[in-house]
Structure formats: C-alpha cells, structure tokens
Design a protein around this motif. Structure first.
Motif, PDB file in Angstrom:
ATOM      1  N   TYR A   1       0.521  12.279  -0.578  1.00 41.19           N
ATOM      2  CA  TYR A   1      -0.200  13.717  -0.366  1.00 41.19           C
ATOM      3  C   TYR A   1       0.140  15.164  -0.022  1.00 41.19           C
ATOM      4  CZ  TYR A   1      -4.418  16.277   1.465  1.00 41.19           C
ATOM      5  OH  TYR A   1      -5.083  17.523   1.069  1.00 41.19           O
TER       6      TYR A   1
ATOM      7  N   GLN B   1      -3.404  13.648  -3.479  1.00 39.21           N
ATOM      8  CA  GLN B   1      -3.757  12.700  -3.629  1.00 39.21           C
ATOM      9  C   GLN B   1      -3.264  11.631  -4.075  1.00 39.21           C
ATOM     10  OE1 GLN B   1      -5.168  11.817   0.896  1.00 39.21           O
ATOM     11  NE2 GLN B   1      -6.761  11.126  -0.668  1.00 39.21           N
TER      12      GLN B   1
ATOM     13  N   TRP C   1      -5.895   1.443  -8.100  1.00 38.92           N
ATOM     14  CA  TRP C   1      -4.923   3.291  -8.360  1.00 38.92           C
ATOM     15  C   TRP C   1      -6.454   4.098  -8.551  1.00 38.92           C
ATOM     16  CZ3 TRP C   1       0.019   4.497  -8.919  1.00 38.92           C
ATOM     17  CH2 TRP C   1       1.105   3.010  -8.769  1.00 38.92           C
TER      18      TRP C   1
ATOM     19  N   ARG D   1       0.531   5.774  -0.127  1.00 41.71           N
ATOM     20  CA  ARG D   1      -0.270   6.919  -0.111  1.00 41.71           C
ATOM     21  C   ARG D   1       1.251   7.918  -0.774  1.00 41.71           C
ATOM     22  NH1 ARG D   1      -4.447   9.117   4.105  1.00 41.71           N
ATOM     23  NH2 ARG D   1      -4.751  11.009   2.912  1.00 41.71           N
TER      24      ARG D   1
ATOM     25  N   LYS E   1      -3.138   7.078  -4.474  1.00 44.11           N
ATOM     26  CA  LYS E   1      -3.176   6.034  -3.430  1.00 44.11           C
ATOM     27  C   LYS E   1      -3.345   5.007  -4.709  1.00 44.11           C
ATOM     28  CE  LYS E   1      -6.448   7.032  -0.202  1.00 44.11           C
ATOM     29  NZ  LYS E   1      -7.906   7.146   0.118  1.00 44.11           N
ATOM     30  N   TYR E   2      -2.331   4.065  -3.642  1.00 43.47           N
ATOM     31  CA  TYR E   2      -2.270   1.947  -4.652  1.00 43.47           C
ATOM     32  C   TYR E   2      -2.485   1.481  -4.017  1.00 43.47           C
ATOM     33  CZ  TYR E   2      -0.406  -2.174  -6.844  1.00 43.47           C
ATOM     34  OH  TYR E   2      -0.118  -3.178  -6.915  1.00 43.47           O
ATOM     35  N   LYS E   3      -2.873   0.386  -3.841  1.00 46.22           N
ATOM     36  CA  LYS E   3      -3.022  -1.165  -3.037  1.00 46.22           C
ATOM     37  C   LYS E   3      -3.007  -1.610  -3.901  1.00 46.22           C
ATOM     38  CE  LYS E   3      -7.915  -0.595  -1.734  1.00 46.22           C
ATOM     39  NZ  LYS E   3      -8.818  -0.549  -0.255  1.00 46.22           N
TER      40      LYS E   3
ATOM     41  N   ILE F   1       1.040  -1.203   0.179  1.00 47.84           N
ATOM     42  CA  ILE F   1       0.005  -0.318  -0.017  1.00 47.84           C
ATOM     43  C   ILE F   1       0.546   1.090  -0.092  1.00 47.84           C
ATOM     44  CG2 ILE F   1      -1.695   1.400   1.260  1.00 47.84           C
ATOM     45  CD1 ILE F   1      -2.735  -1.898   2.282  1.00 47.84           C
TER      46      ILE F   1
END
Length: 425
Positions: free
Chosen positions: A298, A312, A362, A296, A314-316, A294
C-alpha cells in the motif's frame, strides 16, 4: 423436517489481569487469566464445562530501536449454535428412500417411493459423555525494529494448536452398515447397504486417525489440527507519505468434512460425512482459511494540499480444494452412488502429497481524491479503480471434472470504476 425447539448458550466469566513494568519501561510482564462456566442446551439435552484461559506476555527492549515480545497461553473456544443445531433432536430430521422411476418421466410420484435408504438429521445425533470443550494453545514471538528515517520493520511468528476438536462417527461398526470394495486405483471404498436407519455419535477428535494419515508418530505440537505462520512487515510514515508492505507465509492443517468451502473444510464443522470412511481418502491437508502466501503493498501520497493518491496491490494464494470422483452401484432396491477425493486439499505437510487450489487472487487498486471549495463549502471527489489489470482468475471450480481438468464456475470481479462526491453543508 424441523420442529420448533428452544436452545441456549451460557457464558459466565471471572477474570484477573496483572501488569508489571520496570521503572524505565524496558521490560514488562502482563499475565491474564479467567474462569468461565460455559453451558449449551440442545433440546432436550444439555452439557456444561468449567474452563480457564491463561496468557502471559513478556516485552523487552533490546537497545534503543529493537523490541521483542513473547506471548503464549491457552484460550477456550465458546460453544456455537451450529453445535446446538446438529445435536438437537428436532432439527432437520428425516429419512431418505429409494426412488423407483418406473415410468421414466423423471418426476417423482407417490407410488414410486421405494424402500428406506438411510436416515439423517438431529434426531439421529448423540453427544458422547467424553466430549470436552474445544481449546486453543498459542505461541507468538515478535520483533519490532525502528530503523530510522521513519522506517519500521516488524517480524511475527505464530503457532496455534486446536485441541479437543469434535468429530462424528457411526454409532455402529461400518461392517453392519455396508461393505468395503477395492477399486482399480487400489483404494478401499465404502458402500452403504441402505435399508437401515443410521445413528451418529459426536465424539472427541480421533488423534489416532490423524497420526495414521500423517504416516508418522507426532509430538504434542502437531498431533491435532494446527496453524503455523510467519509475517514480515515494512512500514514508513511521514507527514505526506505512507508506505506499507506485508508478506505472510502460513498453513492451517487438519481434517475436514466432505466438500469444499468454509462450511465443510473448516475447524469445528459437524457433518454426517465425517462418519463415512471415504471422507478420509486423501483428506489430510489445508483447511479453507489457508491461503499459503499473502502479500499486500500500500502506498499513499499527499501530492498537494488538495490532491491525494493511493495505490494498493493484494495477492493471496487460492483456496485449497478437493476434486471428487464417484462410483454408481446398484442393489435389489435401486441405484446409489458414493464419492471420494481425487487428491488432498492444498498439500499434506507430513507426506508432501500435493493437491489442488483454486486460482490465486490478484488486485491492483488505484485511488484519487481531490478536495476543493464551492461557495464556502467543502467538496471531496473520489475516484477508485478496482482490478486495474482486469485479472480474471477462477474463484470456484466444479467438483467433478475429468482427470487433470478444472472447470471454473466463478471468476474474479472484473475491472471497475467507482466515483463519489461528498458535499458538506
């Protein structure tokens, strides 16, 4: 069918918290403990447990800018209503029968009801006397480094051992309920005979089965479901700027019921499929909450007194899943099918067997905010742009694909815009 029934969960806790710090606040000790009397009532039976929680936190300043923390102990896991429902003899009990579609119209008619196939539901579930309340043993180690110029670096390593988990087994040997057949892939597949009622026992976690699937003898730390992970954070705070980046690598390892998603591939799930030997073909892997990696990022900037900008990323990693295959067989009363896992969920960390995950998630998100006055009243306008790159990774796939294929059922939400205006008066 289900009947009305009464249930109850009881928690009574008595706790003690001790905190001691050195005179210069460079070292502190925090000891917490409590006793809890837990009870669970599942009509018409009940069970209770006197359990304790104990935790110790040690914090030490190593110089002016570095602080280390060690946190370890044991927590109890409260009883849940899903356990109540599974064990109550009045919840969703029923019988399955063979269907003899004699006229081939694919519509069920009363005279087409065949012989009993199997039974299901709370009426056929029993809790054994050796069940214990689930517990979690935990260990955290962290460092925080104040790097100067408003920068801060944080490191955190975590471990969780999930003890006293519950599982389900047939109340009689599988030899009395069906037969094992070795297929072309040299897998031993179990087939129910049918025409017999089946009772299920809720039992303590099968540690012997867990170690057999790992193909090695395990120590206490890893002989039951566990979590292990590492997180690294870098953060900067100033009057007009905020920057944050976080990266986590972790795994949640265990056995689960047949199926994908949080309701089956999870800790503490009670399911009749746990009794079926086919559930444990390629079963040891990652649980639903495991996303492996994960990340993140920001960034927030006050451009001026009235303008603000936020960005921002985000990736998981994708949800670990199993793909399934099925086999159709018949006996004197009709057809039945059984199914099993093609591959493990995510990866088996003990054997290195790789499985399958859904597509990774994503998201690139941009936000503008402008504040201004109108007739001596403040107005705030916000513009949010979601999924700027319009990424469309699959979030859910069909369970029975052709070999080496994945068929997407759901895709990530497409690019979107959200505008809002707030007027204060």
């Amino acid at each position: 069918n289900s009947e009305a029934f009464s249930t109850g969960i009881l928690e009574n806790t008595l706790g003690l918290d001790y905190l001691k710090s050195s005179l210069n606040n460079r070292f502190s000790v925090n000891l917490k403990g409590n006793l809890t009397f837990d009870g669970i009532y599942f009509s018409p039976k009940s069970m209770s447990s006197l359990n304790y929680e104990l935790g110790l936190n040690l914090t030490k300043k190593l110089g002016k800018k570095l602080t280390s923390t060690l946190d370890f102990g044991k927590r109890r896991v409260p009883f849940e209503y899903e356990q109540v429902k599974f064990l109550s003899n009045k919840y969703q009990s029923g019988e399955s029968y063979y269907w003899n579609d004699t006229n081939r119209n694919r519509k069920f008619e009363t005279n087409e009801k065949g012989a009993l196939y199997t039974t299901t539901g709370g009426k056929y579930h029993t809790a054994t006397s050796d069940l214990k309340q689930p517990e979690i043993y935990y260990l955290d180690y962290g460092n925080k480094w104040e790097m100067g110029r408003k920068w801060e670096l944080t490191f955190l390593a975590q471990y969780r051992k999930f003890a006293n988990q519950w599982t389900v087994e047939y109340s009689t040997d599988t030899d009395n309920l069906g037969y094992i057949q070795t297929n072309a892939e040299d897998l031993d597949v179990f087939y129910l005979d049918g025409e017999k009622p089946i009772d299920y026992n809720v039992i303590p976690f099968n540690q012997e089965l867990f170690e057999r699937l790992t193909e090695k003898k395990l120590g206490w730390l890893f002989n039951s479901p566990f979590y292990g992970g590492v997180t690294l954070n870098l953060e900067k705070k100033t009057k007009n700027t905020y920057f944050y980046i976080s990266a986590t690598a972790y795994e949640v390892v265990g056995l689960s019921a047949m199926g994908n998603g949080v309701r089956t591939n999870n800790l503490s799930v009670l399911s009749e499929s746990l009794a079926n030997p086919n559930t444990y073909i390629n079963s040891l892997g990652r649980l639903d909450s495991d996303r492996a990696y994960i990340v993140r990022i920001y960034y927030h900037q006050n451009i001026s007194k009235n303008w603000k900008l936020g960005f921002q990323v985000k990736y998981k990693d994708g949800q670990p899943v199993n793909r399934n295959v099925f086999d159709l067989t018949s006996n004197t009363n009709g057809n039945q099918f059984t199914f099993w896992n093609i591959d493990t969920k995510g990866i088996n960390p003990f054997t290195g067997q790789f499985g399958v995950r859904e597509g990774g998630f994503w998201n690139y998100e941009l936000r503008f905010q402008h504040t201004f006055s109108l007739a001596d009243r403040q107005i705030t306008a916000d513009l949010n742009i979601y999924n700027i790159m319009d990424v469309a990774t699959p979030l859910n796939n069909y369970n029975f694909p052709e070999p080496d294929d994945q068929f997407a059922l759901d895709l990530q939400i497409p690019r979107g815009f959200l505008m809002s205006i707030k007027y204060l008066f």
